[in-house]
Design a protein around this motif. Structure first.
Motif, short mmCIF file in Angstrom:
data_model
loop_
_atom_site.label_atom_id
_atom_site.label_comp_id
_atom_site.label_asym_id
_atom_site.label_seq_id
_atom_site.Cartn_x
_atom_site.Cartn_y
_atom_site.Cartn_z
N ILE A 1 0.31 -1.50 0.02
CA ILE A 1 0.21 -0.02 0.00
C ILE A 1 0.84 1.00 -0.06
CG2 ILE A 1 -1.67 1.43 1.72
CD1 ILE A 1 -2.66 -1.37 2.31
N MET A 2 0.09 1.99 -1.04
CA MET A 2 1.48 3.32 -0.51
C MET A 2 0.32 4.79 -1.03
SD MET A 2 3.60 2.68 -4.19
CE MET A 2 4.64 1.23 -4.13
N VAL A 3 1.12 5.82 -0.37
CA VAL A 3 -0.10 6.98 0.01
C VAL A 3 0.73 8.21 -0.55
CG1 VAL A 3 0.02 8.98 1.57
CG2 VAL A 3 -0.20 6.71 2.57
N ASP A 4 2.22 8.11 -1.23
CA ASP A 4 2.76 9.64 -1.92
C ASP A 4 3.39 8.96 -2.98
OD1 ASP A 4 3.60 9.06 0.63
OD2 ASP A 4 5.91 10.00 -0.97
N GLY A 5 4.15 8.02 -2.51
CA GLY A 5 4.65 7.54 -3.28
C GLY A 5 6.02 7.95 -4.20
N THR A 6 6.29 9.44 -3.73
CA THR A 6 7.90 10.01 -3.44
C THR A 6 8.42 10.06 -2.01
OG1 THR A 6 7.33 12.04 -2.44
CG2 THR A 6 6.26 11.51 -4.19
N GLY A 7 8.57 8.68 -1.41
CA GLY A 7 9.35 8.57 -0.44
C GLY A 7 9.27 9.29 1.22
N MET A 8 7.60 10.26 0.67
CA MET A 8 7.87 11.02 1.79
C MET A 8 6.54 10.53 3.06
SD MET A 8 4.66 12.39 2.87
CE MET A 8 3.34 13.78 1.98
N CYS A 9 6.47 9.00 3.51
CA CYS A 9 5.42 9.16 4.35
C CYS A 9 5.84 7.95 4.60
CB CYS A 9 4.44 8.62 3.72
SG CYS A 9 3.36 7.32 2.78
N GLY A 10 6.76 6.52 3.76
CA GLY A 10 7.26 5.32 4.47
C GLY A 10 5.83 3.91 4.74
N CYS A 11 4.83 4.46 4.28
CA CYS A 11 3.48 3.40 4.45
C CYS A 11 3.91 2.50 3.60
CB CYS A 11 2.66 4.23 3.49
SG CYS A 11 1.55 2.58 3.39
N CYS A 12 4.63 2.02 2.76
CA CYS A 12 5.16 1.39 1.72
C CYS A 12 6.75 0.67 2.19
CB CYS A 12 5.45 1.70 -0.30
SG CYS A 12 6.75 2.66 -0.02
N ARG A 13 6.54 0.29 3.09
CA ARG A 13 8.29 -0.17 3.63
C ARG A 13 8.04 -2.03 3.25
NH1 ARG A 13 5.98 2.35 8.05
NH2 ARG A 13 6.53 1.37 10.59
N THR B 1 9.09 0.92 -0.96
CA THR B 1 9.45 0.78 -2.01
C THR B 1 8.49 1.61 -3.41
OG1 THR B 1 8.13 -1.59 -1.18
CG2 THR B 1 7.42 -1.39 -3.80
N CYS B 2 8.42 2.39 -2.96
CA CYS B 2 8.43 3.49 -3.98
C CYS B 2 9.35 4.41 -4.73
CB CYS B 2 7.09 5.16 -3.38
SG CYS B 2 7.75 5.72 -2.02
N VAL B 3 10.29 4.25 -3.85
CA VAL B 3 11.61 5.18 -4.03
C VAL B 3 13.18 3.93 -4.46
CG1 VAL B 3 10.99 7.69 -3.18
CG2 VAL B 3 12.65 5.74 -1.91
#
Ligand SMILES: Cc1cc2nc3c(=O)[nH]c(=O)nc-3n(C[C@H](O)[C@H](O)[C@H](O)COP(=O)(O)OP(=O)(O)OC[C@H]3O[C@@H](n4cnc5c(N)ncnc54)[C@H](O)[C@@H]3O)c2cc1C
Ligand SMILES: Cc1cc2nc3c(=O)[nH]c(=O)nc-3n(C[C@H](O)[C@H](O)[C@H](O)COP(=O)(O)OP(=O)(O)OC[C@H]3O[C@@H](n4cnc5c(N)ncnc54)[C@H](O)[C@@H]3O)c2cc1C
Ligand code: FES
Lengths: 466, 216
Positions: free
Chosen positions: B151-163, B173-175
């Motif tokens: 799951i992602m939120v911003d896709g730019t490395g700003m939140c860490g949701c995608c870790r 994952t997004c960056v």
């Protein structure tokens, strides 16, 4: 000489019990009587040390005098001459360490409430004049184009100043909404989003174009911008990458970075789920790791979303907390519990990978470290467990490497911040300036604005010379 | 092929309709070079993702063997497109309604056992499929790249949701991705984090269905 009036007019606030469960603004703002009373306390001292304490050098005695005289349009004019975002600054600036600290009445512990008056003037303008119709002197177009990266306080300020000087400015913003931390980070109850939007609309009314959904460094590079007709670039992408503790269990379900939690809540309006389609989990017992403004905001959001108990878990003691005094008091009044001299060792999960507890050390304070604050040291054998079912890690943020890593010639420090001249913000790359959190690391709204103002002035000089 | 609220809403769009916000491409591009022989495995929709990758590999001079699988014949698409950029194409369906009956890992295993030298596997599709492709190749020591979808939120490395955890290190994952070494991915963590909002997803979808029922 008239006797000094040392009765600072206090700020009316929502009752703590009520506000702990709603997202409406906590501080309600002065009435006109209160504003006049506070303004008339200003002794108009000739040395005006308050101006020296202001990173954007607002003529503070001037606007306060206008408030005292009841000449509100004049107060607006003076304020906006130096500050394009007064409604924001009046709410979130740490005046206690800036203009109000240097106010002569601070020696008597009753500095003029400059921040509250600034907010009063901005709110009066919004209610009575409409931001768009504010007096704007039409500049002569210079025919020069400037690209501004990021629409936080730094980007908005640089863009506004450059547009006022007649340059044609485009802001490129990664997110689908402009405003930076003002929109996604600082919560509604401290900084209402319609106020931020109104100030963004004001910047747009100066002729600034705002291109959303554009990640500079990914979807377009800085060199692309320079090669496509922009004579100068201002970088204001902030310091948006979250830091984690790097301890076991940190990837368990229910553990958020402050950025993720606050973005879901503030920007994506998860507090209105399912009316808005982004969800957020809320625990019964929430642990927030950290002691800054971000930690206070996260804790107070969790409470408002319905958490039963919210703990601030901070490794030093209360005096070392970097959060604004006022926000710590607000948080306490609302019922946030402070677990001080406490630091996490590991997170404990259940068989479904959900966090159920955090094991912590008790800390003691040793000798002062590089920051001048006493260094916290874990007490061996002091481990204990705090039961939590949700955690927000609010340790701070660092610069996102996307722009530096994709821009040749742009030097960075070992902390990942962009190297720029301390005063004018010039970077090591020709025609590129930078300012705000990307240069200083996470700091304040007003320092980002101050840096952007100086950079904008230097960009203007550069453009006129070429 | 719709999953929840968003994909159902997307599926209702007609040619000429627009979406408010689209950002990309983000993350890192798939690493392409002449590896020798590469097996591309696509599950479900991932055919759309694998075709340009297979094409790029082919242009670099690789021998490309592709395997595409779906639950049933009606969910298969782009067989010709993938075939035209592959030296060999194997099609599977879970129910045997088209091509070979079974899941994609079976022909993958046979290829590895056949003795032909395979230099790399790229597997894209549902997380469970990617996990089993990685498990299949692991004993053979063939490097396997997977494309993760937390799951992602911003896709730019700003939140860490995608870790995600890869080789014991936390990655965004997004960056840092979406491509990672499948043998090093902590799959259980990925599955658990993908389930965080199951209840809310259900609620959102039911609400959307009720609303679309009352819409004319
Ligand atoms: C929760 C929280 C509470 C805070 N409270 C206070 C407070 O009370 N008082 C105070 O003074 N300060 C506070 N701060 C700090 C303050 O908000 C920041 O110092 C300030 O916003 C920095 O401004 P900036 O313009 O440099 O960056 P930001 O506000 O971070 O804005 C940067 C913008 O650039 C965009 N961007 C980033 N990368 C790219 C890219 N590659 N391409 C395009 N766009 C990009 C971002 O999406 C963002 O919109 C707080 C911060 C947080 C997180
Ligand atoms: C080959 C292939 C490749 C894929 N690649 C990717 C990929 O690179 N990246 C990727 O993310 N997914 C990827 N997916 C997954 C695909 O995007 C999912 O099918 C899709 O996310 C389902 O969305 P939905 O809205 O229909 O489902 P939902 O059940 O509504 O939502 C799915 C998840 O997204 C969250 N979500 C939905 N709307 C929002 C919102 N507005 N804001 C924040 N969160 C929201 C939900 O909370 C939920 O966790 C891939 C799938 C396949 C088959
Ligand atoms: S989606 Fe936010 S950091 Fe990757």
């Amino acid at each position: 000489m008239a006797k000094l009036d040392l009765n600072r007019v206090s700020m009316p606030r929502q009752d703590p019990k009520l506000r702990a469960r709603n997202f409406n603004e906590v501080a309600l703002g002065y009435s006109s009587e209160q504003a006049q009373a506070e303004a008339s306390r200003c002794i108009q001292c000739p040395k005006h040390p308050c101006i020296d304490g202001c990173p954007v050098e607002i003529d503070i005695p001037g606007f306060i005098k206008a408030v005292g005289d009841g000449d509100m349009p004049e107060a607006v004019r003076i304020l906006k001459d130096k500050n394009s975002l007064p409604g924001i600054c009046g709410r979130v600036c740490p005046q206690e360490t800036q203009c109000e600290e240097t106010c002569v009445l601070a020696k008597k512990e009753a500095p003029i409430a400059i921040g509250r008056l600034e907010r009063y003037v901005a709110d009066w303008e919004r209610a009575n004049m409409g931001l768009i119709n504010s007096p704007v002197i039409q500049p002569t177009p210079t025919g020069k184009r400037v690209a501004v990266v990021g629409s936080g306080p730094a980007g908005l300020t640089a863009a506004a100043d450059l547009a006022k000087l007649g340059h044609s400015v485009t802001i490129f913003e990664a997110l689908h909404v402009a405003g930076g931390v003002l929109m996604y980070g600082i919560p509604e109850f401290r900084l209402p989003k319609d106020i931020v939007q109104a100030e963004i609309d004001y910047v747009a009314s100066l002729g600034v174009e705002i291109e959303l959904d554009t990640v500079v460094g990914k979807t377009i590079s800085v060199d692309d911008l320079l090669n496509s007709g922009y004579q100068a670039v201002f970088l204001g992408p902030g310091a948006g990458a979250p830091m984690f503790l790097n301890i076991p269990g940190e990837n368990l379900n229910g553990i958020y970075s402050a950025n993720e939690f606050l973005t879901r809540v503030n920007l994506m309006k998860a507090y209105k789920f399912p009316e808005y389609d982004t969800p957020v989990k809320i625990g019964h017992r929430v642990g927030v790791i950290g002691g800054g403004n971000v930690a206070m905001d996260a804790a107070r959001c969790a409470l408002r979303l319905g958490a039963e108990e919210v703990y601030i878990i901070y490794r030093r003691s209360e005096v070392e907390m970097p959060a604004r005094r006022e926000e710590v008091e607000n948080a306490k009044d609302e019922g946030i519990q402070f677990k001080l001299l406490t630091t996490p060792k590991r997170f404990i999960g259940n068989d479904q990978n959900w966090v159920v507890g955090v094991e912590c050390y008790k800390m003691e304070l040793g000798e002062p470290d590089a920051s001048g604050r006493r260094r916290p040291i874990a007490i061996p054998g002091s481990e204990f467990i705090i039961k939590v079912d949700m955690v927000v890690v609010a340790l701070g943020t660092r610069p996102n490497p996307i722009i530096p890593s994709t821009t040749e010639g742009l030097e960075t420090t070992k902390w990942g911040t962009i190297v720029a001249d301390e005063v004018i913000g010039k970077t090591t790359k020709p025609a590129v300036w930078a300012g705000g959190d990307i240069v200083t690391g996470a700091a304040t709204v007003i320092s980002a604005m101050g840096a952007a103002k100086h950079a904008a002035a230097d960009i203007d000089k550069y453009l006129r010379a070429t | 092929m719709e999953a929840g609220t968003t994909t159902h809403r997307l599926a209702l769009l007609e040619a000429g309709d627009s979406i408010a916000d689209v950002i990309g491409p983000l993350g890192l591009p798939t690493h392409i070079e002449n590896f020798g022989t590469v097996v591309c495995v696509a599950g479900g929709f991932a055919v759309a993702t694998i075709v340009p990758i297979a094409e790029a590999l082919k242009m670099k001079g690789n021998k490309v063997i592709s395997i595409m699988g779906a639950r049933s014949k009606n969910l298969l698409f782009w067989e010709d497109e993938l075939g035209s950029v592959s030296d060999q194409l194997i099609v599977t369906t879970d129910d045997g309604s088209y091509g070979r009956k079974g899941v994609v890992t079976e022909p993958l295993k046979e290829l590895l056992e056949s003795g032909e030298k395979i230099d790399r596997v790229i597997a894209i599709g549902p997380s469970i499929m990617m996990k089993f492709c990685a498990k299949t190749t692991e004993p053979f020591g063939v490097k396997t790249i997977v494309s993760l979808n937390p799951i992602m939120v911003d896709g730019t490395g700003m939140c860490g949701c995608c870790r995600v955890s890869v080789g014991g290190a936390t990655k965004f994952t997004c960056v840092d991705g979406p491509d990672f070494d499948g043998h090093k991915v902590d799959w259980d963590l990925l599955f658990a984090r993908q389930r965080i909002y199951l209840d809310e997803e259900k609620l959102s979808f039911e609400r959307w269905q009720r609303q679309s029922d009352i819409r004319p």
